[in-house]
Design a protein around this motif. Structure first.
Motif, PDB file in Angstrom:
ATOM      1  N   THR A 121      49.409  35.471  46.984  1.00  0.00           N
ATOM      2  CA  THR A 121      49.425  36.704  46.221  1.00  0.00           C
ATOM      3  C   THR A 121      50.849  37.218  46.121  1.00  0.00           C
ATOM      4  O   THR A 121      51.644  37.046  47.047  1.00  0.00           O
ATOM      5  CB  THR A 121      48.534  37.782  46.860  1.00  0.00           C
ATOM      6  N   TYR A 317      46.864  34.694  35.314  1.00  0.00           N
ATOM      7  CA  TYR A 317      46.539  36.119  35.308  1.00  0.00           C
ATOM      8  C   TYR A 317      47.769  36.936  35.658  1.00  0.00           C
ATOM      9  O   TYR A 317      48.783  36.422  36.137  1.00  0.00           O
ATOM     10  CB  TYR A 317      45.366  36.424  36.222  1.00  0.00           C
ATOM     11  N   GLY A 320      47.010  41.459  40.651  1.00  0.00           N
ATOM     12  CA  GLY A 320      46.197  42.629  40.944  1.00  0.00           C
ATOM     13  C   GLY A 320      44.761  42.448  40.484  1.00  0.00           C
ATOM     14  O   GLY A 320      44.147  41.409  40.683  1.00  0.00           O
ATOM     15  N   ASN A 321      44.217  43.473  39.816  1.00  0.00           N
ATOM     16  CA  ASN A 321      42.837  43.426  39.327  1.00  0.00           C
ATOM     17  C   ASN A 321      42.741  43.046  37.851  1.00  0.00           C
ATOM     18  O   ASN A 321      41.677  43.205  37.243  1.00  0.00           O
ATOM     19  CB  ASN A 321      42.163  44.781  39.555  1.00  0.00           C
ATOM     20  N   ARG A 323      42.169  40.883  34.627  1.00  0.00           N
ATOM     21  CA  ARG A 323      41.348  39.708  34.359  1.00  0.00           C
ATOM     22  C   ARG A 323      42.230  38.552  33.917  1.00  0.00           C
ATOM     23  O   ARG A 323      43.187  38.728  33.163  1.00  0.00           O
ATOM     24  CB  ARG A 323      40.316  40.007  33.268  1.00  0.00           C
ATOM     25  N   SER A 394      36.247  38.160  36.794  1.00  0.00           N
ATOM     26  CA  SER A 394      37.052  39.323  37.147  1.00  0.00           C
ATOM     27  C   SER A 394      36.211  40.426  37.784  1.00  0.00           C
ATOM     28  O   SER A 394      36.218  41.578  37.351  1.00  0.00           O
ATOM     29  CB  SER A 394      37.778  39.872  35.918  1.00  0.00           C
ATOM     30  N   SER A 395      35.458  40.059  38.808  1.00  0.00           N
ATOM     31  CA  SER A 395      34.650  40.990  39.608  1.00  0.00           C
ATOM     32  C   SER A 395      33.463  41.571  38.858  1.00  0.00           C
ATOM     33  O   SER A 395      32.814  42.507  39.350  1.00  0.00           O
ATOM     34  CB  SER A 395      35.520  42.133  40.161  1.00  0.00           C
ATOM     35  N   ASN A 396      33.167  41.086  37.667  1.00  0.00           N
ATOM     36  CA  ASN A 396      31.993  41.551  36.946  1.00  0.00           C
ATOM     37  C   ASN A 396      30.741  40.815  37.443  1.00  0.00           C
ATOM     38  O   ASN A 396      30.825  39.866  38.223  1.00  0.00           O
ATOM     39  CB  ASN A 396      32.180  41.365  35.440  1.00  0.00           C
TER      40      ASN A 396
END
Length: 414
Positions: A121, A317, A320-321, A323, A394-396
């Motif tokens: 990261t 990407y 971070g968050n 997508r 993406s966390s969906n």
């Protein structure tokens, strides 16, 4: 223990009781830097590492930048030695720097940090022990093991001979600072990057090459970090030999501004085998084929594009968050984002890359790949087949029904 506060921008320290050799015998020499600004500290006492061993460490505070602890004294002895740059130090040669003649040390050394698992990261600082010359290398040590987040950095032109006793342990890595050091004369620098470790290419001070144009870039469950230059600087492209991907690998193109990206230019790129993948994270300069963008360029053979994207085993990407997205090639062999061809999952066909928000599938169907920007209800009894195996969530959330990756390995960007 020596502490240096924010008022001391440059300082040379010596042991208050002993101006001669310091013996470490189950002991520690620690320097703690308490300012987050630019700071340079030097230490010149010789050190003898006795049978009980010792630790030489510098602690850099959270949020620090361009901080350096230079140890110019010689290191001798045969006891075990650990070197640790402890904290956020990752540009312009920041971290511990060794500049003395250390040929008299013959024990087993380690360059370490505190990682117990890979930290792929951009938010994770890199912890580098720099060697300013060939003489500073622990060339006569029984071994120099780099592990647990430690990185051996060179601030001179290193050779294979200089690294003959270096062992890449788990999460260990190697690096070079452009303008003062290079790995150009090391035949395969990735041999010194262990599983979970980083290859650090630091261009903060210069854009000269630091990696051999024909040296292979073989990623195998490890990572490359290209640290870009400041806002006034141009985009940097580093040419390498053949690039291969095995296991779960990571490339961080860490541009430091919106106007100066960093790029890898490879001779060839092999298609990742089943079970292998590459995640590319890029910085503020964006990703694509604009002048300032970060990207990977491949002049020779490379994964072919099918239905507007290459294998979903390679994704990119913003960090971070954000997508992620699938990738493809432009006419100049530059990796660019693959464009979605449909936003309606129910109307899409088998060759479509679908970018879907909240949706409910009305019947079973096949599409090429899915970028999910909301909740997908596949529906009880329905099957959504992804012909390429590509899914970025993406966390969906996906509810009900079945996701089928067909005859290809499924690759999920979570």
């Amino acid at each position: 223990l020596h502490r240096v506060d924010r008022r001391q921008r440059q300082m040379c320290i010596r042991d208050r009781e002993n101006t001669g050799t310091i013996t470490l015998n189950n002991g520690t020499l620690q320097v703690v830097l308490q300012s987050t600004g630019h700071l340079s500290v030097s230490y010149s006492n010789p050190i003898f590492v006795d049978a009980g061993g010792g630790l030489i460490t510098a602690r850099f505070p959270q949020g620090s930048s361009r901080q350096k602890f230079t140890f110019s004294g010689s290191i001798t002895g045969s006891g075990p030695l650990r070197l640790r740059s402890d904290g956020q130090a990752f540009n312009e040669g920041s971290g511990i720097r060794l500049s003395g003649n250390n040929a008299g040390y013959t024990g087993a050394a380690q360059i370490v940090y505190t990682w117990t698992a890979p930290q792929f990261t951009s938010a994770q600082p890199l912890n580098v022990v720099w060697f300013n010359s060939s003489a500073a290398m622990l060339s006569n040590a029984a071994s120099v093991t780099v592990r647990d987040g430690g990185i051996l950095g060179v601030r001179y032109s290193a050779t294979d001979g200089d690294l003959a006793n270096v062992v890449a342990g788990p999460r260990g890595g190697i690096g070079a600072e452009a303008g003062s050091g290079s790995l150009n004369n090391v035949s395969n620098p990735m041999n010194y990057v262990g599983p979970g470790g980083f290859l650090l290419l630091d261009y903060y001070s210069s854009t000269v090459d630091v990696y051999g144009d024909s040296s292979p870039l073989a990623l195998n469950n490890n990572a490359v970090r290209m640290q870009g230059r400041n806002a006034a600087s141009a985009t940097k492209t580093e040419t390498v030999g053949d690039m291969t991907i095995a296991g779960g690998s990571f490339v961080l193109l860490a541009s430091t501004s919106n106007t100066s990206g960093v790029r890898i230019r490879a001779a060839n790129l092999a298609t990742p085998s089943a079970g292998s993948s590459l995640l590319i994270e890029y910085g503020g300069a964006g990703f694509g084929n604009a002048t300032q963008n970060c990207t990977i360029i491949v002049d020779g053979s490379k994964p072919s594009a099918v239905n507007g994207m290459i294998t979903p085993a390679i994704q990119a990407y913003r960090g971070g968050n954000f997508r992620g997205f699938f990738v493809t090639w432009d006419d100049s062999n530059r990796m660019i984002p693959a464009m979605a061809t449909s936003t309606d999952i129910n109307a899409a066909g088998a060759n479509d890359i679908v970018d879907s928000g909240n949706a409910t599938l009305t019947s079973s169907k096949t599409i090429h790949a899915l970028l999910l920007g909301g909740t997908l209800n596949v529906g009880i009894g329905n099957t959504l087949t992804l012909g390429s195996g590509g899914l970025i969530m993406s966390s969906n959330t996906i509810n009900n029904g079945t996701i089928d990756f067909g005859s290809t390995p499924g690759v999920v960007g979570a």
